[in-house]
Each structure stands twice: as C-alpha cells, then as structure tokens.
Design a protein around this motif. Structure first.
Motif, PDB file in Angstrom:
ATOM      1  N   PRO A  28     -11.492   1.939  -2.766  1.00 45.33           N
ATOM      2  CA  PRO A  28     -11.183   0.828  -1.463  1.00 45.33           C
ATOM      3  C   PRO A  28      -9.568   0.660  -1.114  1.00 45.33           C
ATOM      4  CG  PRO A  28     -13.041   0.374  -2.388  1.00 45.33           C
ATOM      5  CD  PRO A  28     -12.286   1.399  -4.055  1.00 45.33           C
ATOM      6  N   VAL A  29      -9.582   0.148  -0.095  1.00 49.00           N
ATOM      7  CA  VAL A  29      -8.417  -0.671  -0.016  1.00 49.00           C
ATOM      8  C   VAL A  29      -8.624  -1.869   0.809  1.00 49.00           C
ATOM      9  CG1 VAL A  29      -6.159   0.015   1.788  1.00 49.00           C
ATOM     10  CG2 VAL A  29      -7.319   2.073   1.246  1.00 49.00           C
ATOM     11  N   MET A  30      -7.271  -2.580  -0.462  1.00 51.84           N
ATOM     12  CA  MET A  30      -7.772  -3.974   0.052  1.00 51.84           C
ATOM     13  C   MET A  30      -6.790  -5.080   0.199  1.00 51.84           C
ATOM     14  SD  MET A  30     -10.083  -3.698  -1.958  1.00 51.84           S
ATOM     15  CE  MET A  30     -10.895  -5.802  -2.300  1.00 51.84           C
ATOM     16  N   GLY A  31      -5.378  -4.114   0.601  1.00 49.45           N
ATOM     17  CA  GLY A  31      -4.160  -4.595   1.415  1.00 49.45           C
ATOM     18  C   GLY A  31      -3.401  -3.257   2.168  1.00 49.45           C
ATOM     19  N   VAL A  32      -2.701  -4.287   3.757  1.00 57.90           N
ATOM     20  CA  VAL A  32      -2.095  -3.279   3.944  1.00 57.90           C
ATOM     21  C   VAL A  32      -0.893  -3.910   5.006  1.00 57.90           C
ATOM     22  CG1 VAL A  32      -3.516  -1.653   4.787  1.00 57.90           C
ATOM     23  CG2 VAL A  32      -3.382  -3.367   6.285  1.00 57.90           C
ATOM     24  N   ALA A  33      -0.229  -3.166   4.987  1.00 50.21           N
ATOM     25  CA  ALA A  33       1.105  -3.816   5.601  1.00 50.21           C
ATOM     26  C   ALA A  33       1.918  -2.413   6.426  1.00 50.21           C
ATOM     27  CB  ALA A  33       2.692  -4.224   4.574  1.00 50.21           C
ATOM     28  N   THR A  34       2.557  -3.248   7.462  1.00 49.79           N
ATOM     29  CA  THR A  34       3.251  -2.188   8.339  1.00 49.79           C
ATOM     30  C   THR A  34       4.835  -2.735   8.387  1.00 49.79           C
ATOM     31  OG1 THR A  34       3.220  -3.427  10.057  1.00 49.79           O
ATOM     32  CG2 THR A  34       1.539  -1.435   9.809  1.00 49.79           C
ATOM     33  N   ASN A  35       6.019  -2.007   8.702  1.00 49.74           N
ATOM     34  CA  ASN A  35       7.366  -2.270   8.424  1.00 49.74           C
ATOM     35  C   ASN A  35       7.968  -2.085  10.014  1.00 49.74           C
ATOM     36  OD1 ASN A  35       9.830  -2.430   9.090  1.00 49.74           O
ATOM     37  ND2 ASN A  35      10.396  -2.111   6.784  1.00 49.74           N
ATOM     38  N   ASP A  37      10.528  -1.850  11.772  1.00 50.87           N
ATOM     39  CA  ASP A  37      11.995  -1.212  11.491  1.00 50.87           C
ATOM     40  C   ASP A  37      10.894   0.027  11.777  1.00 50.87           C
ATOM     41  OD1 ASP A  37      12.893  -4.152  12.191  1.00 50.87           O
ATOM     42  OD2 ASP A  37      14.080  -4.007   9.982  1.00 50.87           O
ATOM     43  N   ASN A  38      10.892   0.630  10.001  1.00 45.79           N
ATOM     44  CA  ASN A  38      10.630   2.038  10.383  1.00 45.79           C
ATOM     45  C   ASN A  38       9.889   2.651  11.242  1.00 45.79           C
ATOM     46  OD1 ASN A  38       9.818   1.366   8.379  1.00 45.79           O
ATOM     47  ND2 ASN A  38      11.836   1.351   7.028  1.00 45.79           N
ATOM     48  N   GLY A  39       9.037   2.115  11.137  1.00 44.25           N
ATOM     49  CA  GLY A  39       7.273   3.068  11.139  1.00 44.25           C
ATOM     50  C   GLY A  39       6.380   3.113   9.821  1.00 44.25           C
ATOM     51  N   THR A  40       6.542   2.985   8.309  1.00 45.15           N
ATOM     52  CA  THR A  40       6.395   2.419   7.866  1.00 45.15           C
ATOM     53  C   THR A  40       5.451   2.162   6.996  1.00 45.15           C
ATOM     54  OG1 THR A  40       8.302   2.044   6.039  1.00 45.15           O
ATOM     55  CG2 THR A  40       8.409   4.155   6.161  1.00 45.15           C
ATOM     56  N   ARG A  41       4.264   2.432   6.465  1.00 52.40           N
ATOM     57  CA  ARG A  41       3.618   1.309   5.607  1.00 52.40           C
ATOM     58  C   ARG A  41       2.883   1.876   4.549  1.00 52.40           C
ATOM     59  NH1 ARG A  41       1.377   5.597  10.382  1.00 52.40           N
ATOM     60  NH2 ARG A  41       1.954   7.184   8.949  1.00 52.40           N
ATOM     61  N   LEU A  42       1.817   0.534   4.020  1.00 55.48           N
ATOM     62  CA  LEU A  42       1.846   0.263   2.695  1.00 55.48           C
ATOM     63  C   LEU A  42       0.624   0.224   2.655  1.00 55.48           C
ATOM     64  CD1 LEU A  42       5.005  -2.247   2.033  1.00 55.48           C
ATOM     65  CD2 LEU A  42       4.492  -0.649   0.637  1.00 55.48           C
ATOM     66  N   GLY A  51      -0.477   2.829  -1.843  1.00 50.63           N
ATOM     67  CA  GLY A  51       1.051   4.097  -1.833  1.00 50.63           C
ATOM     68  C   GLY A  51       2.294   3.672  -0.115  1.00 50.63           C
ATOM     69  N   TYR A  52       3.357   4.148  -0.479  1.00 50.78           N
ATOM     70  CA  TYR A  52       4.125   4.072   0.308  1.00 50.78           C
ATOM     71  C   TYR A  52       3.979   5.438   1.097  1.00 50.78           C
ATOM     72  CZ  TYR A  52       8.881   3.662   2.029  1.00 50.78           C
ATOM     73  OH  TYR A  52       9.759   3.628   3.143  1.00 50.78           O
ATOM     74  N   TRP A  53       3.910   5.316   2.847  1.00 48.08           N
ATOM     75  CA  TRP A  53       3.109   6.101   3.471  1.00 48.08           C
ATOM     76  C   TRP A  53       4.684   6.436   5.007  1.00 48.08           C
ATOM     77  CZ3 TRP A  53      -0.850   8.552   2.673  1.00 48.08           C
ATOM     78  CH2 TRP A  53      -2.438   8.369   1.825  1.00 48.08           C
ATOM     79  N   PRO A  54       5.168   7.820   4.224  1.00 50.62           N
ATOM     80  CA  PRO A  54       5.996   7.979   6.125  1.00 50.62           C
ATOM     81  C   PRO A  54       5.990   7.149   7.233  1.00 50.62           C
ATOM     82  CG  PRO A  54       5.371  10.115   5.444  1.00 50.62           C
ATOM     83  CD  PRO A  54       3.917   8.755   4.271  1.00 50.62           C
ATOM     84  N   ALA A  55       6.527   7.007   8.498  1.00 48.31           N
ATOM     85  CA  ALA A  55       6.036   6.682   9.886  1.00 48.31           C
ATOM     86  C   ALA A  55       5.530   7.566  10.227  1.00 48.31           C
ATOM     87  CB  ALA A  55       7.143   6.853  10.766  1.00 48.31           C
ATOM     88  N   SER A  56       4.173   8.270  11.416  1.00 44.29           N
ATOM     89  CA  SER A  56       3.745   8.726  12.057  1.00 44.29           C
ATOM     90  C   SER A  56       4.289   9.141  12.328  1.00 44.29           C
ATOM     91  CB  SER A  56       2.360   7.788  12.394  1.00 44.29           C
ATOM     92  OG  SER A  56       2.686   6.993  13.398  1.00 44.29           O
TER      93      SER A  56
END
Ligand code: HEC
Length: 445
Positions: A28-35, A37-42, A51-56
């Motif tokens: 399960p994913v317990m926490g999320v965050a968005t940046n 400035d550059n659209g990346t996600r955690l 997980g550190y995800w590139p911008a869509s």
C-alpha cells in the motif's frame, strides 16, 4: 441506445484525460508528495521504500528511482527543495535523501515510536516529524540534527503542519487535540482544537485564517484560527478521515477517508465540489495536489493515482485488487497466509517490490538467501534452513526471538493448529516455482 453509448464514450474520454497511475510498489502507498517546481512526485510505501517519479509526460515508461533505507514501512514523504526529500517510517526514523543519487544522506533518530508524518517548513530550513511516542520532532533540514522535542500531547502525534512564516508548528494527536508551538522557543502556545476523538490529519491555511482537520470518528471541520470557532462542519457518515490536501491555488480542499472516497471542497463556501470513490476497497491513505490541479492519492492497491481535475470518476483500468476467494471457501492454512502474510510476501520466485522476500522454493532454503532481496544483516547471518520446524518456530516464538534484528515485524501465531495448517499450506504453495502468483505483479502502467 446510441445516446447512452456515446455519453459513456464521452465520459470515459474526459476521465482519461490526465488520469495516470504510478504503479510499481509492492505494498500500500501510505504517503505522497508533489513538487510544484518540476512536476516530480514521491510515494512512500508499506513495502519499506520510497518511489521518486519523473514528471508526467516527460517519459511515461520511466521507472521511478527507488529509495531504499527504511527498515520498516514508510509512512510519509516530503520534498526538501528540488534535490532532496525527507521520509518517516515505522522504523522510528526519518531519512533525508539525495534525489540525484537515490542515497540516504542522514538518518534522523530519536523517536521512540513510529514516525507517522513529516513536513518541511516553507523556508525549507526545518523538518517536523509526528511520532507515535507522543512527541513532535524539529530537525535542521540541512544537517539532520535534532533541534527540539515538542512534548505535551498525551498520546500519539499523527500529523504536523507549519505556519506560512515557518514560526509556528501545528500538531494533531490521538489525544483528540490540535496544539500549536512556538518554534523559536520550542514551547506550546496553546490548544487550538479539542475534538475529543483522535485527530489524524490537518492542513493549515493561516493566510486565509483557517485550519482544517479530519478525525478518527469521521469529523471533518474547518476552524477559524483566531477565534477557534467552527467555520464549517463537513462531516459525512465516513470514517476515519485519513488524509487532507490543499490545492496550490488554495481553492480546493480534498478529504480522503477509510471507505475509499475522496471529497473535494470549494474553500470559498465549503460546498462539495466533487465526491467520488477512488478505491474499490480500502482507505485513501494519502493525498497531494499536483501543480496542474490533478489530485494524487495513495491507497491499498500498491499504486498512486492522479485524478483529472474534473469529470467523472469512471476510471478506465481502475487498479484491480489482488483476487482472493472469499475466506470462507479457503482452508485454514491458506486463510492464515492471506490474512497474515500476503501483504508482504508472494508465493512465487520472481522478485517483487513487496516488503518481504518471495517465498517460492522456501522449504529447504537457507535463511536470507534470495538473491536481489535486501535482507537485514540479522537474516543474512542467521544459520537456519527453512522447513516445518523452523517456520513453526518463527511464529511460535516470533521473528524477534528466532532471528533477533530481523526487519520482519514482530508477530506470533499462538494457536498450534494454525501454525501447522500454515506450514502445510506453505509447503504445497511454495513448492512449485511456476505457480508464481499473479497478485504479486501489478501489471505496470
Ligand atoms: C509487514 C510485512 C511482513 C509480514 C506481514 C510478514 N512478513 Fe515475513 N518477512 C518480512 C520481511 C521484511 C522479511 C525479511 C526480514 C529480514 O531481512 O530481516 C521477512 C522474512 C520472512 C521469512 C524468511 C525468508 C528468507 O528468505 O529467509 C519467512 C520464512 C517469512 N518472512 C514468512 C512469513 C510468513 C509465513 C508470514 C505470515 C504468517 C509473514 N512472513 C508475514 C515481512 C513480513
């Protein structure tokens, strides 16, 4: 007929615009965050990793960078500028990460209970942590050094939020209160809210003069910070409230609950702008708004979802829950496994991103030897061969006794027959490596 199908097609098309799934976690994913400035996600997961995800849109098939370092479930994550992040977990620790290398830079220790939530001050100089030891921690964001413990809550602290000038910290607790603290002095200012029931989550918009919180009992309220008066009570019959997020333009407040619904409020008049079911089953553990107005949610299905701003909640390809037969149709051993083990272990041999190693081929295998799985030193060094006796012992005395230092959480199965049934089930279910079970793979995309 024609009208209905074209309406349906239009609904699907609009819902598909901007719908996106971040899949790959093994729990399960317990926490999320968005940046912004550059659209990346955690994403922070029960599988112990971030997980550190590139911008869509940049590279749709790019795998996330996996940040490995927590020794138990990761509960919360936040950006620390564009190149760093901080996370908190069930291992009582916070980790500051270098997002370029994916390596931990600092391990922040001192909490004596799990870290449920982390926050970064608007000036990016401070990190705050919410601990189930009843304390909030204040840490230097560049060195990771502890600055202060904020003590006064009488039970677990669930959430922390900074004021816009980074001078005040707000804390929400299982003790039913929200308190505020003067950061410079490390002392309590006042009790902001006495809700009575545990408060799980809060959002502070001091520029507009309000704070919002969600409680164990389902209570969802907006409070005027100056007077303490209730500005709006938007409590529905859903509980508990687990997550809140404020859009970047501050016009929308999203509320996620234990029943899998997301309610979106218009902050100008506190009416419900939107309300939809985001998960077939299970809770909406985490919410964050992306700068394009989409809402990112995390829950039970091992992925995080970006929801388009408006439109129907009919979602093409909504994540399938792992398929299990009803427990009443299972033999006891399988039921034990599904209830107590399957959230962390697959029965196959393929590597998964679940918290524990795959159990395929377990019988006769030496402890700590699945290649590619990052065992604790304790398990790697353990001198054990898995079989009837040792697996029985693992759950009779508990992993903490049989394999001290193991990162498998403490658990015992007290009824001898349950252990016998579990071992019998595992022996057959793990003996044929081809039966790599489908639920460990989420199918990507
Ligand atoms: C919350 C997650 C979690 C749950 C639930 C869990 N495990 Fe584990 N398990 C782990 C982790 C993590 C490890 C690796 C421990 C280490 O490296 O110290 C592990 C290790 C093991 C191992 C040793 C495997 C090896 O390759 O040496 C066995 C056997 C095992 N678990 C069986 C079970 C069974 C059976 C259940 C259910 C009764 C269960 N586990 C429930 C997380 C979990």
């Amino acid at each position: 007929m024609f009208a209905l199908s074209s309406l349906l097609a239009a609904t699907l098309a609009s819902a598909n615009g901007g719908y996106e799934r971040l899949a790959g976690h093994g729990g399960p994913v317990m926490g999320v965050a968005t940046n912004p400035d550059n659209g990346t996600r955690l994403t922070a997961s029960f599988d112990y990793s971030i997980g550190y995800w590139p911008a869509s849109g940049t590279n749709h098939n790019a795998a996330p960078l996996w940040l490995e370092g927590h020794r138990a479930a990761a509960n919360s994550v936040a950006f620390l500028g564009n190149h760093h992040a901080v996370s908190g977990g069930d291992d009582y620790a916070l980790i500051i990460w270098d997002l370029q290398t994916g390596q931990p830079l600092h391990r922040l220790q001192g909490h004596q209970g799990k870290v449920q939530s982390v926050a970064v001050s608007p000036d990016a100089r401070l990190i705050a942590s919410a601990g189930w030891d009843g304390r909030a921690g204040l840490w230097d964001a560049s060195t990771g050094q502890l600055l202060n413990w904020l003590q006064g809550h009488t039970s677990a602290v669930n959430d922390v939020a900074f004021s816009s000038d980074s001078a005040i910290l707000y804390t929400a607790s299982t003790d039913g209160t929200i308190r505020s603290w003067t950061i410079a002095e490390g002392s309590q200012r006042r009790v902001e809210v006495k809700h009575g029931f545990g408060v799980n989550t809060l959002v502070v918009n001091d520029a507009a003069g309000w704070l919002a919180y969600g409680g164990l009992d389902g209570g969802t309220r907006i409070i005027d910070i100056a007077s303490g008066n209730v500005v709006a009570d938007v409590t529905l019959d859903r509980r508990p409230i687990l997550s809140l997020a404020l859009s970047n333009d501050k016009t929308r407040l999203a509320v996620g609950d234990g029943d899998g619904y997301i309610m979106v409020l218009d902050t100008s008049d506190w009416t419900i702008a939107r309300d939809f079911r985001a998960a077939k089953s299970g809770p909406v553990w985490a919410l964050a708004y992306a700068s394009d107005g989409r809402l990112l949610s995390g829950g039970l299905d091992r992925s995080a979802t970006l929801w388009p701003q408006e439109g129907s909640a009919v979602v093409p390809g909504m994540a399938q829950q792992p398929f299990h037969r009803p427990p009443s149709e299972m033999q006891n051993g399988e039921r034990q496994f599904v209830r107590k083990c399957s959230i962390c272990h697959s029965l196959g041999t393929d590597p998964t991103r679940q918290a524990g190693p795959p159990l395929g081929g377990l019988f006769g295998r030496a402890a700590g030897t699945v290649s590619g799985y990052n065992y604790s030193p304790a398990l790697r060094k353990a001198d054990l061969i898995w079989g009837d006796e040792t697996i029985d012992a693992l759950f009779r005395v508990g992993p903490d006794e049989l394999t001290p230092g193991s990162k498998m959480p403490m658990q015992r199965i007290t009824a001898a027959q349950d252990r016998v049934d579990l071992v019998n089930y595992l022996r057959s279910a793990t003996s044929d490596p081809k039966t790599s079970d489908p639920k460990t793979r989420d199918g990507g995309n």
